[in-house]
Design a protein around this motif. Sequence first.
Motif, PDB file in Angstrom:
ATOM      1  N   GLU A  99      -7.277   5.816  -3.527  1.00 24.00           N
ATOM      2  CA  GLU A  99      -7.009   4.916  -2.400  1.00 24.00           C
ATOM      3  C   GLU A  99      -6.988   5.709  -1.113  1.00 24.00           C
ATOM      4  O   GLU A  99      -6.768   6.909  -1.114  1.00 24.00           O
ATOM      5  CB  GLU A  99      -5.720   4.127  -2.624  1.00 24.00           C
ATOM      6  CG  GLU A  99      -4.548   4.946  -3.117  1.00 24.00           C
ATOM      7  CD  GLU A  99      -3.789   5.601  -2.004  1.00 24.00           C
ATOM      8  OE1 GLU A  99      -3.932   5.170  -0.854  1.00 24.00           O
ATOM      9  OE2 GLU A  99      -3.064   6.555  -2.290  1.00 24.00           O
ATOM     10  N   GLN A 100      -7.271   5.007  -0.009  1.00 23.85           N
ATOM     11  CA  GLN A 100      -7.515   5.674   1.265  1.00 23.85           C
ATOM     12  C   GLN A 100      -6.747   5.024   2.412  1.00 23.85           C
ATOM     13  O   GLN A 100      -7.188   5.080   3.568  1.00 23.85           O
ATOM     14  CB  GLN A 100      -9.020   5.628   1.572  1.00 23.85           C
ATOM     15  CG  GLN A 100      -9.872   6.465   0.643  1.00 23.85           C
ATOM     16  CD  GLN A 100     -10.038   7.879   1.151  1.00 23.85           C
ATOM     17  OE1 GLN A 100     -10.699   8.118   2.155  1.00 23.85           O
ATOM     18  NE2 GLN A 100      -9.427   8.819   0.479  1.00 23.85           N
ATOM     19  N   ASP A 101      -5.606   4.427   2.122  1.00 19.42           N
ATOM     20  CA  ASP A 101      -4.890   3.677   3.153  1.00 19.42           C
ATOM     21  C   ASP A 101      -4.583   4.531   4.381  1.00 19.42           C
ATOM     22  O   ASP A 101      -4.803   4.109   5.522  1.00 19.42           O
ATOM     23  CB  ASP A 101      -3.578   3.127   2.588  1.00 19.42           C
ATOM     24  CG  ASP A 101      -3.796   2.098   1.498  1.00 19.42           C
ATOM     25  OD1 ASP A 101      -4.888   2.096   0.903  1.00 19.42           O
ATOM     26  OD2 ASP A 101      -2.884   1.305   1.238  1.00 19.42           O
TER      27      ASP A 101
ATOM     28  N   ARG B 231      -5.760  -2.344   3.479  1.00 17.87           N
ATOM     29  CA  ARG B 231      -6.703  -1.247   3.726  1.00 17.87           C
ATOM     30  C   ARG B 231      -6.056  -0.186   4.611  1.00 17.87           C
ATOM     31  O   ARG B 231      -6.437   0.966   4.589  1.00 17.87           O
ATOM     32  CB  ARG B 231      -7.977  -1.773   4.380  1.00 17.87           C
ATOM     33  CG  ARG B 231      -9.063  -0.695   4.429  1.00 17.87           C
ATOM     34  CD  ARG B 231     -10.402  -1.196   4.886  1.00 17.87           C
ATOM     35  NE  ARG B 231     -11.415  -0.148   4.732  1.00 17.87           N
ATOM     36  CZ  ARG B 231     -12.659  -0.249   5.154  1.00 17.87           C
ATOM     37  NH1 ARG B 231     -13.071  -1.361   5.742  1.00 17.87           N
ATOM     38  NH2 ARG B 231     -13.514   0.744   4.996  1.00 17.87           N
TER      39      ARG B 231
ATOM     40  N   GLY C  96     -11.762  -2.817  -1.407  1.00 19.60           N
ATOM     41  CA  GLY C  96     -11.798  -1.850  -2.493  1.00 19.60           C
ATOM     42  C   GLY C  96     -12.773  -0.735  -2.214  1.00 19.60           C
ATOM     43  O   GLY C  96     -13.246  -0.553  -1.081  1.00 19.60           O
ATOM     44  N   TYR C  97     -13.115  -0.014  -3.265  1.00 15.44           N
ATOM     45  CA  TYR C  97     -13.996   1.151  -3.150  1.00 15.44           C
ATOM     46  C   TYR C  97     -15.239   0.869  -3.974  1.00 15.44           C
ATOM     47  O   TYR C  97     -15.393   1.314  -5.107  1.00 15.44           O
ATOM     48  CB  TYR C  97     -13.250   2.403  -3.613  1.00 15.44           C
ATOM     49  CG  TYR C  97     -11.922   2.512  -2.905  1.00 15.44           C
ATOM     50  CD1 TYR C  97     -11.876   2.939  -1.577  1.00 15.44           C
ATOM     51  CD2 TYR C  97     -10.740   2.118  -3.514  1.00 15.44           C
ATOM     52  CE1 TYR C  97     -10.676   2.989  -0.892  1.00 15.44           C
ATOM     53  CE2 TYR C  97      -9.530   2.174  -2.837  1.00 15.44           C
ATOM     54  CZ  TYR C  97      -9.506   2.606  -1.524  1.00 15.44           C
ATOM     55  OH  TYR C  97      -8.314   2.641  -0.844  1.00 15.44           O
TER      56      TYR C  97
ATOM     57  N   SER D 241      -6.601   3.304 -11.263  1.00 18.08           N
ATOM     58  CA  SER D 241      -6.125   2.940  -9.924  1.00 18.08           C
ATOM     59  C   SER D 241      -5.924   4.199  -9.084  1.00 18.08           C
ATOM     60  O   SER D 241      -5.191   4.186  -8.102  1.00 18.08           O
ATOM     61  CB  SER D 241      -4.791   2.186 -10.020  1.00 18.08           C
ATOM     62  OG  SER D 241      -4.866   1.108 -10.904  1.00 18.08           O
TER      63      SER D 241
ATOM     64  N   ASP E 215      -0.842  -0.299  -2.156  1.00 19.42           N
ATOM     65  CA  ASP E 215      -0.561  -0.551  -0.745  1.00 19.42           C
ATOM     66  C   ASP E 215       0.686   0.218  -0.325  1.00 19.42           C
ATOM     67  O   ASP E 215       1.688   0.252  -1.047  1.00 19.42           O
ATOM     68  CB  ASP E 215      -0.373  -2.051  -0.485  1.00 19.42           C
ATOM     69  CG  ASP E 215      -1.671  -2.816  -0.653  1.00 19.42           C
ATOM     70  OD1 ASP E 215      -2.732  -2.244  -0.370  1.00 19.42           O
ATOM     71  OD2 ASP E 215      -1.618  -3.982  -1.093  1.00 19.42           O
TER      72      ASP E 215
ATOM     73  N   ASP F 281      -8.856  -2.091  -4.211  1.00 14.90           N
ATOM     74  CA  ASP F 281      -7.757  -1.317  -3.646  1.00 14.90           C
ATOM     75  C   ASP F 281      -6.466  -2.000  -4.084  1.00 14.90           C
ATOM     76  O   ASP F 281      -6.116  -3.073  -3.600  1.00 14.90           O
ATOM     77  CB  ASP F 281      -7.869  -1.295  -2.120  1.00 14.90           C
ATOM     78  CG  ASP F 281      -6.718  -0.549  -1.454  1.00 14.90           C
ATOM     79  OD1 ASP F 281      -5.915   0.067  -2.182  1.00 14.90           O
ATOM     80  OD2 ASP F 281      -6.623  -0.583  -0.226  1.00 14.90           O
TER      81      ASP F 281
END
Length: 807
Positions: free
Chosen positions: A208-210, A490, A540-541, A205, A357, A354
């Motif tokens: 992530e790119q939030d 996202r 997601g990625y 996990s 959060d 993703d």
Amino acid sequence: MKKLNLNFLYPGFALFLLVYCISQQMFQIPPVGKILNPFIGAIQNENEKPLEIQLLSKSNLGLIDTVHIYFDKRKVPHIYAKNDQDLFFAQGYVTAYLRLWQMDFISYSSAGRLSEIFKEGYLDYDRIQRRVGILEGAKASLKLIEKDKKTNEVMTNYTKGVNAYISQLNYKNMPLEYKLLDYKPEAWTKLKTVLIMKYIGNTLSGYEQDIPMTNLMLALGEKDFNKYFPSFNSKISPLIKDPVTKLNSSSGFIKQPKYLDFSFLNTSSVITSDGYNPRLGSNSWVVSGKKTKSGLPILCSDPHLNLSLPAIWLEMQLTAPGMNVYGVSIPGTPAVIIGFNENIAWGLTNGADDVKDWYKLKISADYKKYEFNNKWVNLIPKVEVIKRKDQSSFLDTVYYTIHGPILNDNKYAQGQGEIKNLALKWELNNPSNEFLTFIKLSKAKNFSDYKAAISSYSVPIQNFTFAGNDNTIAANHQGKMHVKWADQGRFILDGTKSSHLYSRYIPQDSLPQVVNPSDNYIISANQHPTSKNYPFNYNGYFFENRALRIDEKLRDDNNLDAAKMMDIQLDNISVIARDGIKVLAAQMKGAQLQKHSRELLDSLSLWNGEYNSKNTNAALFEFWMGRIKSNTWDEFKSYKFSATNPGDNVLFDLITNEPDNAYFDLLGTSKIENAHDIIVKSYEEAVESFEKLRKTGLSDWGDFNRISLMHLAKIEPFSKTNIRSAGHPETINAMGNKWGPSWRMIVELGKRPKAYGIFAGGQSGNAGGNNYDSFVKDWNEGKYYSLLFFMSDVEAKANSKNTWKLK
């Protein structure tokens, strides 16, 4: 492996240790006198025979019946027990023998306890581990696990086995790392086992790119954000190839959330980058007997994970009444994670969803309350006691909210970035029991058993692939997927509103899944799990290129066998490079080039996108693409936040269809450049850089594509570094620095399964022994071992190089 000959090192070992240890900041000088003692010191770790003889026959271990452990020539244990309790006791026992320090160290790492081992350098790491909530999540999961009778029984017996081995250790036969780092193994616990599974979940996990996506949406606006960062690739080969009936109205175009503006995001926070590369995912595919030479199904799996020593996987066979399973386990955890039995085979890839959060909070000035639904709610402080070697404990206060923990608060900022007053919500912090899935899979006889086994699997979301002896093939995007609005998560969410929290999961029977598709094969390679018609929202990625290449190899071949599957797993052709070079070559027409540059271009224009280690074109293409991306997306460097560049598919689409796009205009020049200008300029820059390196003897792809298998404690002599390698993140054989195919497995089912596999490492965790990294050379050269799946203990005994008997 070239054996780490401690006898050869011994005359100069004192000098080596003193110089090495003094030069390292990660641990203090060890007790050199004890280490150099020829009777109990490091030299004893080279000679494994005395310990093995001591373990050949052990009595009074508290077992119900006798257990036999047969080691084959590669030191793979084949464990034969007459009941489950003894079987998992023996698995814990033999795993500790092979990998005790590794499993112990990972449990420390996961719990945020490395400061107990290293005197300096790991306090921040430990604080972050505590703040993301891994230890608390593990404790919550253990309470849930102990309520399940079967799982608790397995965990209890596994733990007893580990401790039975630890109890026999003294300084002389203790793993070498304990001697070098000057500490002792502590008693194993079920919590340690859960921590290791959480460690793997955290690794999977880890991307992530939030926050970057939030900033890009605000900077670019809704229209351009969708153009340059689309939810779906223009080319897609989804895991579940459902016929498009009715599109999900929320899929595709991403709308800017109404709450999301610069007044909401009043800081330019950036999540600190880590070493995880989402493109280095995993591959798994399964084909029905309708497409194989033998008429039997074949399953292939090669999870791409961090390459380290000791290796993340441990190969073994577990046999007891009702169970005969072969595959790889994770040291410190029971059962087999990826493998097969007489009836089924299964593989895994990361779901790539993703799952992290971030919620932006409003916190009171005294840092005691946060606003939620127009009310002030108490922050819940928890003091983490971080013990430190030879120092007083460090007390760190972590604040919890309804969303989850706050990583960066008013007194602590993580690394180089700042995520101040953001709370992290992710499923890993909730109680779950993944062990039950793998315990049940080991005994599964058919598709129905498989479905029942994976139904208890929660986190992290994984793609399970399945093959059964009855020619059933299937795949499931399995885990707890939340019911969300379009692209919820996202971007940064508003922590002041309960409406931004999700509370329901997608029902088990509605999760993405496919059984016996009409084309008789299923591909899982971290691509989108569904097409746009899936009724639920998720993000997601996801990356499509490896799946597209696997599809090319499987689509029209109805005579597949294990040899062809090996060729596919080792395939080094990048679809995007192969197709992209044609686009670039077309743009180079009319370019004024010197003779040598023209010759290089002519050769490159004919390149098929193959990243073999001796390929010169691959290296030049990478130099060229690097310059094109840098020159095209120079505007993104000017942002005050960390901005991700658009994907290569987007770039090639612009070159083909919008050569005059504004992004091709270089900043700081009076001329208005187009795609042709950028590509020519970038080529000239790439050739110049490439030629400078060629003069130093570097030219082949393998000269630039170097991989390293670092020791977990970063002890250089126990690592394998700077290895020339084929492959690329966009090829099926996805290689990159410290990530790659950690375990390659191919299984053809039948009355007697035929299987082949290899992992990057060796069976033993003893750096001074013969089996520490003995597979690495063969693995890097694309070789496979026949996996000796014995149908009886008679067969196992006949092929045994060493036999233990436990009572």
